[in-house]
Design a protein around this motif. Structure first.
Motif: not given
Ligand code: 4AD
Ligand code: MG
Length: 461
Positions: A150-152, A216-224, A247-252
């Motif tokens: 999903r492009g994260f 706040q830079a990539f829009r969709s990220i995740y840590t694991f 996961p953390e999603i911007a504009f969401a």
């Protein structure tokens, strides 16, 4: 070497041919002129029978071997239609890589999970733990696959931190100071400016605050990665060191957050059902009889949703069933979580909009001024598996909340600062990976899904 899994999978290709297999002896018995070894190589929980005979020059050496010894076997794979196993190896050669002492702690009888916890270096040689840790490995891969597809962007957040994300004060301190001679301030408190980082630091309880900045830079990220909590609770669901997916999603908003969480859990369940069918059948037969039905139901239906306030109304009517009686404002205990998901909804349920007092400082305040845009996902058998929220993106409101709770502004500098420069609506959640593996396998103690568990009074190897 080939693997036992490969022999089972593509047996036609190997029958009557030379194969080489390396593994550990599960059992061994011999008569005067030949003997049998039952071998497991960790690729599969099925075993392979090896027949060896006295034409081998090391026949005596082999016959003396104990359970647990490591051997490499060369020989011909032959079909054994009358036997329990479909084939065996007629060995030409058995090379002993490592003998095993006679006090090998794993014997043929069934050992309890409690006992096996005391030998966490050897329990991966048992069927149950081979299945658990293979599924754990596959589930980790599935989670990466889900987000990457999903492009994260996978962000490696730090393990050493100067902030307390959850504000619960359950942190393991990191220091290089001499405990016997701690440098002190004039008022008697410890002078952390003399410590390695020049400030008080701990192992992180969550990568979220760092993750938010990357969203706040990539829009969709995740840590694991690993997270640490010095919770002094000796339960079957708490570990001091566990892995979290965040996961953390911007504009969401919270709605998007729940959709993501539901899609992710369903993806992981489907992935292990498809890629570890033998292991999943094993759990269904030997660990948790209803497991497969339950998981199939989960992937084929929508998760339930209820607000905290509605949940409290339901629970209050059943207060006679609980040790700890609920009322609006209280935190849900495991017994309440399990009642909701096991008795009321009988499937995973999202509980949203908790009172702000019982949730972390970073959650977005709802219009009512009393609740926050929080979500917990509860599942049968476990209770809370995911905790998440929409984040407070308003600088002033966040600052006010932090001051209210007495958080030190300087410890959260980057985090606050971020709200000044193009702050978007954003949301995220944390999935406890071990609880996820418990859910997938039906294992009921978190200690049994962690290779080397760290819990109160337990830190072996
Ligand atoms: O609900 P928690 O505390 O949420 C957070 O840490 C947020 N920062 C997550 C986020 O929004 N990014 O923890 C998240 C999950 C829990 O739902 C639970 O599954 C797991 O982490 N967890 C534990 N697992 C094992 N042992 C413990 N001591 C755990 N504490 C939390
Ligand atoms: Mg939580």
């Amino acid at each position: 070497l080939t693997t036992i899994r490969e022999l089972f999978k593509n047996r036609e290709e190997y029958l009557d041919k030379q194969v080489t297999v390396g593994g550990w002896i599960r059992s061994i018995r011999d008569s005067k002129t030949f003997g049998f070894i039952v071998l497991n190589d960790g690729s599969y929980f099925e075993t392979l029978q090896v027949v060896y005979h006295d034409k081998m020059e090391n026949f005596a050496e082999i016959s003396k071997l104990n359970v647990g010894a490591a051997v490499v076997v060369k020989g011909t794979l032959v079909a054994t239609p009358q036997a329990k196993q479909p084939f065996e190896i007629q060995a030409d050669e058995v090379v002993v890589e490592g003998a095993s002492a006679p006090d090998y702690p794993l014997q043929k009888k069934r050992h309890s999970f409690e006992y096996l916890r005391t030998i966490s270096h050897l329990r991966p040689r048992t069927n149950t733990f081979q299945a658990v840790f293979r599924v754990r490995s596959l589930a980790a891969y599935a989670i990466h696959k889900f987000f990457q597809e999903r492009g994260f962007v996978y962000v490696h957040t730090p393990l050493i931190t100067g902030s307390d994300c959850e504000g619960a004060g359950e942190m393991f301190r990191v220091t290089t100071m001499d405990m016997e001679n701690l440098p002190k301030n004039e008022d008697g408190t410890v002078d952390y400016t003399q410590d390695f980082f020049g400030k008080e630091t701990s192992l992180t309880v969550s990568g979220q605050l760092n993750g938010e900045t990357y969203a706040q830079a990539f829009r969709s990220i995740y840590t694991f990665g690993p997270t640490f909590r010095a919770e002094n609770s000796n339960t079957t669901r708490h570990a001091a060191e566990f892995w979290m997916i965040e996961p953390e999603i911007a504009f969401a908003d919270l709605e998007d957050d729940m959709e993501l969480a539901e899609a992710m859990l369903k993806y992981v369940i489907n992935y292990v059902l498809e890629n570890a069918p033998e292991e999943m059948n094993f759990f269904n037969s030997f660990v948790d009889k209803g497991l497969l039905d339950r998981l199939h139901n989960v992937v084929n239906s929508d998760f339930a949703r209820v607000t905290y306030t509605e949940a409290i109304e339901i629970l209050e009517k059943n207060n006679d069933k609980f040790d700890y009686k609920v009322s609006w404002g209280c935190d849900l205990q495991t017994e309440h979580e399990r009642y909701l998901t096991e008795e009321i909804y009988k499937k995973p349920v999202f509980v949203t909009d908790y009172p702000k007092e019982i949730k972390a400082f970073y959650m977005k305040l709802n219009g009512d001024g009393k609740t926050v845009a929080a979500v917990d996902c509860l599942v049968p058998g476990i209770g809370e598996i995911i905790g998440g929220s929409q984040r407070e993106d308003d600088y002033e409101k966040l600052l006010a909340r932090m001051q209210e709770l007495g958080l030190k502004e300087e410890d959260y500098g980057f985090y606050l600062d971020l709200r000044k420069y193009g702050s978007t609506r954003h949301a995220g959640f944390g999935l406890g990976f071990e609880r996820c593996v418990m859910y997938l396998t039906g294992m009921s103690n978190i200690r049994d899904v962690i290779p080397f568990p760290r819990t109160v009074n337990n830190c072996e190897l």
